[in-house]
Design a protein around this motif. Structure first.
Motif, PDB file in Angstrom:
ATOM      1  N   VAL A  60      -1.433 -11.061  -8.788  1.00 24.46           N
ATOM      2  CA  VAL A  60      -2.660 -10.264  -8.907  1.00 24.46           C
ATOM      3  C   VAL A  60      -3.431 -10.680 -10.164  1.00 24.46           C
ATOM      4  N   LEU A  61      -2.692 -10.996 -11.227  1.00 20.06           N
ATOM      5  CA  LEU A  61      -3.349 -11.465 -12.451  1.00 20.06           C
ATOM      6  C   LEU A  61      -4.049 -12.803 -12.202  1.00 20.06           C
ATOM      7  N   ASN A  81      -7.083 -12.396  -9.985  1.00 22.05           N
ATOM      8  CA  ASN A  81      -8.160 -11.779 -10.742  1.00 22.05           C
ATOM      9  C   ASN A  81      -8.839 -12.817 -11.641  1.00 22.05           C
ATOM     10  N   ARG A  83      -3.400  -6.305  -4.211  1.00 21.72           N
ATOM     11  CA  ARG A  83      -3.619  -4.932  -4.699  1.00 21.72           C
ATOM     12  C   ARG A  83      -3.098  -3.937  -3.685  1.00 21.72           C
ATOM     13  N   ARG A  84      -3.426  -4.196  -2.423  1.00 24.46           N
ATOM     14  CA  ARG A  84      -3.027  -3.272  -1.379  1.00 24.46           C
ATOM     15  C   ARG A  84      -1.504  -3.230  -1.261  1.00 24.46           C
ATOM     16  N   ILE A 101       0.694  -3.890  -3.651  1.00 23.73           N
ATOM     17  CA  ILE A 101       1.271  -3.181  -4.794  1.00 23.73           C
ATOM     18  C   ILE A 101       1.156  -1.668  -4.578  1.00 23.73           C
ATOM     19  N   ALA A 102      -0.017  -1.238  -4.132  1.00 27.08           N
ATOM     20  CA  ALA A 102      -0.226   0.199  -3.888  1.00 27.08           C
ATOM     21  C   ALA A 102       0.772   0.703  -2.845  1.00 27.08           C
ATOM     22  N   ASP A 103       0.978  -0.109  -1.815  1.00 26.19           N
ATOM     23  CA  ASP A 103       1.880   0.271  -0.743  1.00 26.19           C
ATOM     24  C   ASP A 103       3.316   0.423  -1.253  1.00 26.19           C
ATOM     25  N   MET A 115       4.230   1.142  -4.329  1.00 24.78           N
ATOM     26  CA  MET A 115       4.427   2.175  -5.356  1.00 24.78           C
ATOM     27  C   MET A 115       4.177   3.588  -4.848  1.00 24.78           C
ATOM     28  N   LYS A 116       3.594   3.708  -3.644  1.00 25.91           N
ATOM     29  CA  LYS A 116       3.113   5.039  -3.238  1.00 25.91           C
ATOM     30  C   LYS A 116       4.221   6.099  -3.168  1.00 25.91           C
ATOM     31  N   PRO A 147      -4.358  -5.482 -16.739  1.00 26.74           N
ATOM     32  CA  PRO A 147      -5.541  -4.866 -17.361  1.00 26.74           C
ATOM     33  C   PRO A 147      -5.925  -3.564 -16.643  1.00 26.74           C
ATOM     34  N   ILE A 176      -7.592  -3.672 -13.153  1.00 28.25           N
ATOM     35  CA  ILE A 176      -6.733  -3.948 -11.997  1.00 28.25           C
ATOM     36  C   ILE A 176      -5.915  -2.712 -11.638  1.00 28.25           C
ATOM     37  N   GLN A 212      -8.028  -0.400  -9.715  1.00 30.11           N
ATOM     38  CA  GLN A 212      -8.244  -0.883  -8.346  1.00 30.11           C
ATOM     39  C   GLN A 212      -7.017  -0.631  -7.470  1.00 30.11           C
ATOM     40  N   ILE A 213      -5.837  -0.728  -8.072  1.00 27.96           N
ATOM     41  CA  ILE A 213      -4.608  -0.451  -7.309  1.00 27.96           C
ATOM     42  C   ILE A 213      -4.524   1.051  -6.999  1.00 27.96           C
ATOM     43  N   LEU A 214      -4.811   1.866  -8.012  1.00 31.13           N
ATOM     44  CA  LEU A 214      -4.735   3.322  -7.807  1.00 31.13           C
ATOM     45  C   LEU A 214      -5.709   3.788  -6.721  1.00 31.13           C
ATOM     46  N   ARG A 269      -6.270   2.492  -4.097  1.00 34.24           N
ATOM     47  CA  ARG A 269      -5.720   2.223  -2.762  1.00 34.24           C
ATOM     48  C   ARG A 269      -4.499   3.058  -2.442  1.00 34.24           C
ATOM     49  N   LEU A 270      -4.192   4.016  -3.299  1.00 37.32           N
ATOM     50  CA  LEU A 270      -3.050   4.903  -3.060  1.00 37.32           C
ATOM     51  C   LEU A 270      -3.503   6.139  -2.289  1.00 37.32           C
TER      52      LEU A 270
END
Lengths: 177, 361
Positions: free
Chosen positions: A111-112, A115, A127-128, A130-132, A134-135, B29, B32, B35-37, B39-40
């Motif tokens: 992701v870094l 970016n 991003r999606r 990672i969100a998935d 950690m949810k 950073p 980012i 942006q991740i949050l 999508r939660l």
């Protein structure tokens, strides 16, 4: 639905696009590894495209913020997305598999890099993912993963937890999957 | 990590570093992380407010909530759309299911209702002590995930089923001069984008003791948490249930006080509080029943338009009107008019242009 290919295959091939396909660039990672990549794949990164346009490439493009392992992954992604005739469906499947096996640490590296290199599609995908991942994790897991120390008193935390107690239902174990 | 000294270029590009225990992870950073949050799901965000003060501040901020709605609704075909409905028996329980679970094959662009035993329906948690005092819960409209409920003509609730929070609205000030009877009260709910405000409109149809019929319009602003009365209602009585929100305006079907055959569709722009009568297709038949329905959500994107037009065109077997291509990005309102035995769909875009579509049966 009509598909828009970035590199359409057909009779009317743009000579500039053709040139980009045959020209290769060399990308150099922070740990000194060099990778060859076609220009048409490399310019899917807006940052690299800008460097090529400004002609500051000079043969080798140094990417001091991306290590070799991560760069190899990014290049795999770019090559797939620049591939002639790869359908949207194929690319979507590839994206899915590409990120599914990655550990959290690798996802962070990618992701870094995405970016920094400004690769929108990859950035979105990671991003999606990672969100998935950690949810359903615990608050403690998130603190550890994102290097955050709690600045709440235990009482404050308890109070906030009480307010939305149902949000704590179904929290996964802290073992990274 | 692999150094890849003796590998060919292609092999090197395919290298996937062996799984590693990579704690500690690199710092990301703030941009980012945000942006991740975004999508939660909301449930996770409510939990992660406890991570730190700065996360709580970010997640609780109004701008974050707005951005979260934007991300959740963009580019996803009904992924976050849910239906909420009530139980048939008392006491009323509310249930929800995803819109995706009742439509078939969203990806190919066709929608068919698909209701079978496998439909997953969840109980909706609505912890509102007031509800126990009332037998009826009416849904008066929904917008951006907020639902407006009426427990009675004077008890209105704005409810966010996702966070399970609700707010009881102050009562609209009913005229103290009691020389009239309320005959009917209807509501509409929508979002005023210009003022970034949610609004509830109450239209009451009343009869003075002198026998004069009159319509009163009141607007509640969530931002000001207060009601105001409008005096520019063009006249007539609403019928056909609550107002339908679309495109920043609430749409009402309105009939004349004296003559039920005279009817019109009136839009109420929530930003300017102006009323506009919409043009209707020419219908010679007298036997017309009008009903305002929304085609799709309150916002249309390209995909929605394709779905809509494909479906309508497919069923237009005996159409006397040639289909006119729709603009790619526009918002359409669907009005269904029963004319004799057939239904006339009338599609309006924001400029007021009418796309007449006739469908057999």
């Amino acid at each position: 639905m009509a598909r828009k290919n970035r590199n359409p295959v057909g009779k009317n091939v743009d000579p500039e696009a053709q040139k980009k396909k045959t020209r290769t660039l060399t990308l150099k990672s922070s740990d000194g590894q060099e990778f060859s990549i076609s220009e048409s794949a490399a310019v899917l990164s807006i940052a690299i495209e800008n460097m090529v346009e400004d002609d500051c490439a000079g043969g080798v493009i140094p990417l001091p913020l991306v290590d070799g392992g991560t760069l190899a992954r990014v290049i795999t992604y770019l090559n797939k997305h620049a591939e002639d005739g790869a359908s949207d469906e194929e690319k979507r499947k590839f994206d899915e598999e590409f990120v599914s096996g990655m550990e959290m640490g690798v996802l962070f590296d990618v992701v870094l890099a995405a970016n920094y290199l400004d690769i929108r599609g990859l950035l979105r995908e990671v991003r999606r993912r990672i969100a998935d991942r950690m949810k359903n994790k615990s608050v403690e897991w998130v603190r550890k993963t994102f290097h955050i120390e709690s600045d709440f008193t235990p009482e404050e935390e308890e109070q906030m937890k009480k307010e939305f107690a149902w949000a704590w239902e179904g929290v996964d174990s802290d073992v990274d999957d | 990590r692999s150094k890849g000294v003796n590998v060919t270029e292609n092999e090197r590009n395919m290298i996937v570093a062996p799984a590693q225990d990579s704690w500690p992870l690199p710092n990301l950073p703030e941009e980012i992380i945000m942006q991740i949050l975004l999508r939660l799901p909301v449930k996770s965000l409510l939990k992660f407010r406890c991570v730190s003060q700065s996360w709580r501040f970010l997640i609780s901020s109004y701008n974050f909530a707005k951005a979260h709605i934007e991300v959740s609704t963009k580019n996803s075909k009904y992924a976050h759309d849910r239906l909420i409905f009530g139980s048939r028996d008392l006491p009323v329980d509310l249930y929800t299911c995803s819109l995706r679970s009742i439509v078939e094959d969203v990806s190919s662009g066709s929608i068919y209702p698909m209701i079978d035993e496998s439909l997953i329906v969840d109980r909706v948690w609505f912890d509102c002590p007031l509800c126990e005092l009332h037998d009826v819960i009416c849904q008066e409209g929904s917008c951006n995930g907020l639902v407006c409920l009426a427990l009675s003509v004077s008890t209105l609730i704005l409810w966010n089923p996702t966070t399970r929070k609700h707010r009881v609205l102050p009562e609209s000030v009913k005229d103290l001069d009691l020389n009239f009877d309320y005959i009917e009260i209807t509501f509409g709910f929508g979002y005023d984008e210009l003022n970034d405000d949610y609004k509830v409109v109450e239209i009451s149809y009343l009869e003075r003791d002198t026998g004069v019929l009159e319509t009163q319009v009141k607007v509640y602003s969530l931002r000001n948490d207060s009601w105001k009365t409008l005096s520019n209602w063009p006249g007539g009585d609403t019928f056909g249930g609550c107002g339908k929100f679309l495109n920043g305006a609430i749409h009402w079907s309105v009939s004349g006080f004296d003559n039920m055959d005279e009817w019109a569709i009136v839009s109420h722009d929530l930003a300017t509080d102006t009323f506009r009568e919409l043009l209707l297709p020419d219908i010679e038949d007298d036997d017309v029943r009008v009903e305002i329905k929304l085609l799709g959500g309150s916002r249309f994107d390209k995909a929605h338009i394709k779905i809509s037009t494909k479906n309508l065109y497919a069923s237009m077997t005996n159409s006397s009107l040639a289909p006119k291509p729709f603009p790619l990005i526009c918002t359409l309102i669907l009005f269904t008019l029963m004319v004799g035995d057939s239904i006339v769909y009338s599609l309006h875009d924001v400029t007021g242009f009418i796309y007449p579509v006739t469908v057999e049966n």
